[in-house]
Structures are given as C-alpha cells and as structure tokens.
Design an enzyme around this catalytic site. Sequence first.
Site, PDB file in Angstrom:
ATOM      1  N   LYS A   1      28.560  34.052  41.110  1.00  6.46           N
ATOM      2  CA  LYS A   1      29.553  32.969  41.113  1.00  6.46           C
ATOM      3  C   LYS A   1      28.885  31.690  40.597  1.00  6.46           C
ATOM      4  CE  LYS A   1      33.001  30.773  44.158  1.00  6.46           C
ATOM      5  NZ  LYS A   1      33.498  30.629  45.556  1.00  6.46           N
TER       6      LYS A   1
ATOM      7  N   SER B   1      38.664  31.244  45.908  1.00  5.82           N
ATOM      8  CA  SER B   1      38.082  30.671  44.718  1.00  5.82           C
ATOM      9  C   SER B   1      37.176  31.595  43.914  1.00  5.82           C
ATOM     10  CB  SER B   1      37.280  29.427  45.105  1.00  5.82           C
ATOM     11  OG  SER B   1      36.122  29.794  45.842  1.00  5.82           O
TER      12      SER B   1
ATOM     13  N   SER C   1      37.680  32.433  50.360  1.00  4.52           N
ATOM     14  CA  SER C   1      37.374  32.548  48.931  1.00  4.52           C
ATOM     15  C   SER C   1      36.661  33.822  48.507  1.00  4.52           C
ATOM     16  CB  SER C   1      36.527  31.356  48.479  1.00  4.52           C
ATOM     17  OG  SER C   1      37.337  30.214  48.316  1.00  4.52           O
TER      18      SER C   1
END
Lengths: 95, 483, 490
Positions: C76, C156, C180
Amino acid sequence: MSLDPATVRRIARLARIRLDDAEVPPLQTELNGILGWIEQLNEVNVEGVEPLTGGAQMALKMRADEVTDGNIRDAVLANAPDRAGDYFAVPKVVE
Amino acid sequence: MTYTIEGTTGAWEVVIGLEVHAQVISNAKLFSGAATAFGAPPNTQVSFVDAAFPGMLPVINRECVAQAVRTGLGLNAHINLVSRFDRKNYFYADLPAGYQISQYQHPIVGAGSIEIELADGSTKDIGVTRLHLEQDAGKSLHDQHPTKSYIDLNRAGVALMEIVSEPDLRSPEEAGAYLRKLRTIMRYLGTCDGNMEEGSMRADVNVSVRKHGEAFRTRCEVKNVNSIRFVMQAIEAEAKRQVAVWEDGGTVEQETRLYDSARGVTRSMRSKEDAHDYRYFPDPDLLPLVLDEAWVAELGRSLPELPDAKRARFMREYGLPAYDAGVLVAEQTTADFYETVAKGRDAKLAANWVIGDLFAAFNRTGRGIEDSPVSAAALGGLLDLMADGTINGRIAKDVFEAMVETGADAATIVAQRGLRQVTDTGAIDAAVAQVLAANADKLAEYKAGKEKLFGFFVGQVMKAMAGKGNPALVNEALKKQLG
Amino acid sequence: MHDFTIASARAALRAKKVSAQELTEAHLDAIAALNPRLNALITVMPETARAQAAAADAALARGEAHALSGIPLAIKDLFCTGGVRTTAASRILEPFVPPYESTVTANLLRAGAVFLGKANLDEFAMGSSNMTSAFGPVTNPWTRRGDNRALVPGGSSGGSAAAVAARLALGATGTDTGGSIRQPASFCGIVGIKPTYGRCSRWGIVAFASSLDQAGPFARTVEDCAILLGAMAGHDPKDSTSADVPVPDFAAACTRGVKGLRIGVPREYRSDGMAPEIEALWQQGIAWLREQGAEIIDVSLPHTKYALATYYIVAPAEASSNLARYDGVRFGLRKDGEDLDQLYENTRAAGFGAEVRRRIMIGTYVLSAGYYDAYYLRAQKVRALILRDFTEAFRHCDALLTPTAPSAAFGQGEKMDDPVTMYLNDVFTVPANMAGIPGLSVPAGLDAQGLPLGLQVLGKPFDEETVFAVGAAIERAAAFNVLPAIRAGA
C-alpha cells in the site's frame, strides 16, 4: 451546533487551507451534514466515564539517552522544495 | 520598600509572573536520537523525526524525564507519577510537525516554590505553579536573504522544561532574583546550564499593573527575553507603558509583545496577531507517562545539596554571615572551592579571602572559578603560612598577588623572595630602637599623652623591617620600649 | 502460475519447481496487462522486484529459505519505502521519495519478500471506495453478473485488495483505521486482517489517525494472511504504541478448529436496515461454526451503534494534526505565496483533495476552543464505553462473528452525493478500531448479483490466533472458489 460561513472560513484559516468564496457554501452544507449526524453522541450518558485517549492500554516505554540519529543533513534536505545551502528556505517571516 | 511606578494618578503596583524555558541537559533530544550540542553546523543534528517526515514517531528519552523530576524535586514540588503529552497545534516555519509536543493538562511536576533573597537581606517565597516537558522549536534566520527566512532544525525537538511561576513577583529586582535562584538550582542539579546567551534559558514575562488593593488587571506577555538584565528592563518598560495606557483612559489588551532592548521598549508581535487556537489534545503517538515511585525516590536520594541547604550549613558550620554564605553558594563550583579552602582552616578568614581577594583577582584577570589563577589548594597553602606564623597578613597580600601572576605556590614565593616573617626578638628590638631614635619628636609627643601615635610607630617598624615583622612581637617590643 | 497461494508458492520455491524470478516475472506481466485497467498500483517497481527476486533465488539456492523468500507482494502506498516514491495517493506527496523504509516493509524484506509496486488507496487512507485517490479510482476485478460497469474495490486499501484479487500479487499490505483492510477484502472476495492495535509497528507508515491506524495483510487464503502477518508483526522500539509481546505462529492457529470455542453474536449489529442477503450470510456463518462444534452466544455491545459517529470525531481530529506537517517546506508539493501563510494555504489547498480537506476541517473544528468538550472529549468517553462493551462481551465468548460490510461492492461514483452515506460503509468495521481489537474479513458467499461478501471475525486483544482459527473454519465451510472476472490467467 451549526457552522456559519464565518466559522467555515475561520476553521480553514486555522487549518491553513485556502478557501475561495465559492467553496464556502457547499463545504458549509457538507460539514453541517456531518456534524448533525455526529450529534447522535449527545444521546450517550457519559457521566463519570474516563476518556480513552489512545489505542493501546500500556504505559510509555522510555529510551536511553544516547545519540543514535542525526548527521544526515543531505537526506533531511533532499526532498526540500526550496533548499538554500544547508537550510530550508521559506518566504521571509516578520515577527 | 515596595516597588511602584509613579503615574500621574499615583503609585502603581507591578504584578509579574515568569514562564521560564530551560533547556534540559541531555545527550539526545526529547523524542529522537539526534544530538543536542550547541553550535553544530545547520541541520546536522536533525533526524527524520525532528523534521516531521511522514510516518516518523516520537520515543521519549528517559534522561529528560529524570532531569524534569530532579528539577521538580529541587523546587520542592509535587511529582506527578502519571502525566501525559499533548499536542499544541499551530503552523510556523520552525515547527516541522505543525504541532509541539508538550504537557498541557497533566504536567510531570506540580506546585513548588523558590525562596529568593533580596538586596535588603529579606527573603520571599515565590510559588511555582508547574513544570512540564516539551519540545523546543527550530531556529529561523531572517537576515541571510532579502526575501527569505532560513530554517535550521538543530534545536527542533530538544527537551525544554517550562517552569511557570505564580504571579507573586512585584518588582524587576524580585524577577531578577527569581531567575538567578532558579538558574542556580538547575545548575546545582545539572539539569540546565542556564546559559541565556546560547538560549538554553529563556523567559516569557507576564506583566500587569494595578493600584494598591485592586484585583489583577489585564496582563501582557513579553516573549523570549534572553537575559536577566533584559527581563528586568522589559518589566519596567512594559509596566510604564501599561500605566500610561490606563492613565490615558485606555485599556491594556491582552497580547504578546517583544522587548526591543536597543530602544528599551516593548512592541506588539505582528506574527501573533491572529488569536491562537492551539487545539490541544492528547498525543496519540504517545502513551501516558507513568513514573515508578521507587525510581523517583532514587532520583531524590541522589540529588546534590541544594543552595538553600548549603547556605544554611555554611552559616551553621563555618559561622559565616548570611550574605557571605549566600555569595559563596551562588555557584556550586564556588561553594566547592570555598569548602576546599576552609577545610581544617579558619573558615571566616577563608571566606574573606575567597570573596575579597580571589573575586578581585577574577575581575582583574577576566578569569573565573573554573579557570582560577589560584587553586583552592594553593589558597589553602597561603592561609596555612599565615596560620603557622611563617608570614603575616600584610605579606600574605603580596604573596597572593605573586601567586596570581606566576601561578607558583605560596611557600615557593615566600622562600624565593625571602618574605618569611621575622620573629627574632633581637632584630625586632633593634628595629624598634632605631625607629624611636629617628623620631624623637614623635616620641616626645607620645610621652606627652598622644597615644594614638602608637600606630605610627608600628607602621614605621614594619616599614623598617620591609613588612616582615611579626605584628604581635612588634607590638610587644614597642610597648616595652615606650615604657 | 497465477493459482498459487503464498503457502503453495513457498513450497514450490523451496522444492525448486519454480524460481522467484519466474514468479516475479509472471506477476510483472500480469501487472503490465491488467494494471492499466484496474489502476491498482500507483508505482510499479520492476527493477527492484527483479533484483529482490534474484536475491531470493540466490538465498534459496544456498538453502536459506526465509518465511517469504521470493513471494511477490504489493505494498500500500502509505508505507514509506526507501528510495521509492511514496505518495499516500495525494498530490501533496507526489514528489516524495522517503530516505527510509517502514518497519513493516523492512520486516517483509528481511523475510525475503519481493515488492512489485506501490498500491493505490484513498488519499491518506481517507475513504471507503478508493475514489479519493489523486491517482484515479481503482476498479474492482469483480463485476455484477451481466453488467460490465466498473465497481469500487472498497477502501482505503482498494489497490491492495484489487491487486491480490486480480492475481497481480500473491499478497499485499494494507492499513486499517476504520475498516480499510476488512471492507475492501470483503468487496474483492479475499481475506484481510486488521491485527490488534500495537501488533504491527506504525513507524514509517504515513499517519492518518494514530490511535486507530494499524497495518495488516491481504491474501487469498486465511493461512496466507497468517503467514504474512507473522512476518509483518513484532515489537518496534521506534513506535511507542507498539506492543512488546511475542509473535505466535499464526499459521499454525489456522488448523485449530473451533470445537469448544464460544462465538458471540452481537445483537446490536442486526440493524433494521440490514440487507436480507447480508443477514442470510451471517446466519449461514453462525450455522457453519455451530456445525464445527462452536457454541453460539448472544452478546450485547450497546454502544457499538455510536462507534461510527465517534470515529468521525476522533479520526479527523487526529488527522487534522497529523497532516499539519504537509506544509510545503521540507518535502512534497509547494505552491508559493506572498508570505509563509499564503504558501501554506496555497500548498494545502492544491495538495489535498476534497475528502481530506473536509476531514481536516472537521478535525480542526472539533478540537477548537469551545468545542473540544462537546465533541472530542465526549467522543473519547464514548470510545471508553465501546471498549468496555467489548471487554465485557469477551468475558463470555472467545470471538465475535458479524458481517464485514453492509453491502457488496458498489459502482464507481455511487454513494458520492453525501459524505455520511459513504461513511456508513464502515459501520461494522469501525468498532474494532475504536477498541483496538483484531478483526478479519473472510469471503463467505456471493450476493444476488454475483459479488463477494465477507464475514468478520473479531477477537480479544492480541488473540489473533483464535481469529485465524475461526476465519479458517468459515473458509473451509464456505469453500469460496468463485473468481473475479478480471484476473491474470483468465
């Protein structure tokens, strides 16, 4: 508690985010929507409850007083948008 | 005697509170492993934590916590076993994270007090509200470029103790005495070097004025004053300004001001015009600081003797007057020096020599106790030569000057220069006889009743003996021959 | 090649049936083919990946097999990676190249992992749809039956989830502040776990809300997640909130079974508006666990319904402070101004997207003078009550079972009219963040339109082992083997 345009501008100023006049009304509506929804917390009886400040239920660990970092001037300055010699530079600040 | 500002409407009392920012003595910063030494090249003592790079996190330095605890104990203050760190949010060029980690609601040290001594010999207790740990900011340089400010983050993140006083101070003198005493205590403790020139001790001064018996009026904060003298001047300047405002029918606005030492006035800080809203909240990167009671007790046991206790002991043990004891304990090195000299000797005489001759020599030579031209052992040696009658007090002054000049010890100088005291009564009798013979007129006056001429004869005998006569024996011989 | 799990790839690598370089090339090829369509990765790191794969092969050849030697992962783009641009999907960090490696990614590299690239996300991890990324939305590899319109992967960590679901990577890192990891795992039909707060170091992860942020893995099986978390976790003296507790063998826990475990079903999660298919899936999950020998217990979490509103005070408050450092002075974007304040205001107006600005504004407001007690302090007290609810519930059970999200993946551009509608996506996931407890999402079935749905397992603090055991039990029972339309090797 509902935000007026002046408060929206004051918050933006505190947060250092430029806000054009046209941006104020829609933002005001959105923020008031969120704040109105948040007001459900007023239903909760929190009398006598100790606030929970963090995610971890521990005491703070302390480190030894040793110099283990620093002396990396160029790495610290490498991403600077305006590097002046060995300094970060910003528009002149008047005190 | 109360300090007041005389206005057109009468006398105004001045109310002062001090917020002192004292840089903690530690190797590394409060929340990062970068060094703290003064004067390093710009941005060399900066870690990514100090520069607030993405994802960087604070980890607290145990020694900085210990130093705050020591200082708290030295101020007779309550140590809070649980304290917390908060973020104080504001934007500034030398504040990389956009917040300062400080202790707002729960400081590590609570209420304490400092006893100050004033010139008239009186003392006064000044309340300490609290002491908390926080990060220093970086440094902005405004004079390096016509349109830019330069930022050096070496100081960013260095541990500070903010020590807040109660509004108990009533004059520039009291403020000066408070700062000197606080500095002395921290130097004894080894927690802050108190060096105001290097910025390791700075003061924010809260000043208000009022008529006698009134409640407090609005105060102004004069920020970042960097010497005790300037603090005292700033208080007077700001108090006079406020008196003028009130007496002109105006109102003093609560604001932050700066002291312009060149012009001797305070002025409003432009950059602080915005009403600040610091949005304090508990720093979620840090957990509550919980101190072990045994650790605090251990720190307490290892504290050095502090100035108040030392002064009391000097008065008790060495029989010194309060003033002398106060002068000697103002710096720990001076007190240590004195004790080395006084040990096993005439303690009062030792105090006189340290406060008198030694301090005079410092003034003359521009040196101090750390690089004293005469060591404590050497001064003790000089006192020993006086005590055992090798030299007299007058000669001792000359020997001391020679010691300052040459660095040699007293015995060597006495031997080389033949300054040994004459105790041979035959030689003294001869000198007395010679003086009396040479001053027949004075002798006649003496015999006619002008007894104060005795001192004249002593002086003449000593002069004849190049100062080396044993004063007691000279007195004795004179009395005998004068009949 | 694309049907490997981490466990099976690891076995094949050790048995020399495949090389790390072959595995990496296959995944780089998949990225080249599919990333233009999915936009799952902001930055692809082919050179780094090839070098790491070569090093892994060399280590394997020497007989030095580490936990993840040669396993290709997506990271990420919130984890700082040394020398590799790290953007947090924000314009304000677009030029930022960190000179340091986050602790979690350093741990993964030490375990021999190969980093394929930096995965897309909602800007600063603020979002539930990946629509707020400054680098464009991510497309969910799944589509509705008979409908090719692009769906969101959740957020997210949408890029991470999409990359793993579409087989662009064997696993990925994510972060979870309010859901997320778990919500995108549910939307993309894969497994994701948010471990206990303090289990993984936050050092080097771009902060959103410090008291809630926690890193965790995505993978296609529960066991793979357990393997990844084992490599990511561990005490880090550089993070004061990192827990000094041993890292157990999570993978071993996956085979424990649930016999004798007490599984709590929180009655307050059964909201009036719950979609029938979500309710049905939940009941199915309860039945599977009961069939495998678990005892099902009704529990109460009375304050859980306030968790989301609490979150939208606490998280923006912390974010408003955490994001103050993006000021155009030391790194990142700068937009000049006549003076310093103008520079700040211009930089931050241009650098932050609408959702980030909105949250900074909310956070600034709730902390401001006169409002702190009414909002922030009250929220912290409610947070204490939420934690108390969980503590009380866990006196009666070993884990909790709930749905992960109130719906399956929705279309790009849907739920965008009103921020609160979007926030409601996290209604089931946020309570775990407020309490700091571990939560895992495991795919359990499909909705009527053929989209995956996840079930959430919540556990006691630092008891991820039970969470993995329960998750693996559901995984076995569900036998979820449907694949997304867009995937490598399809």
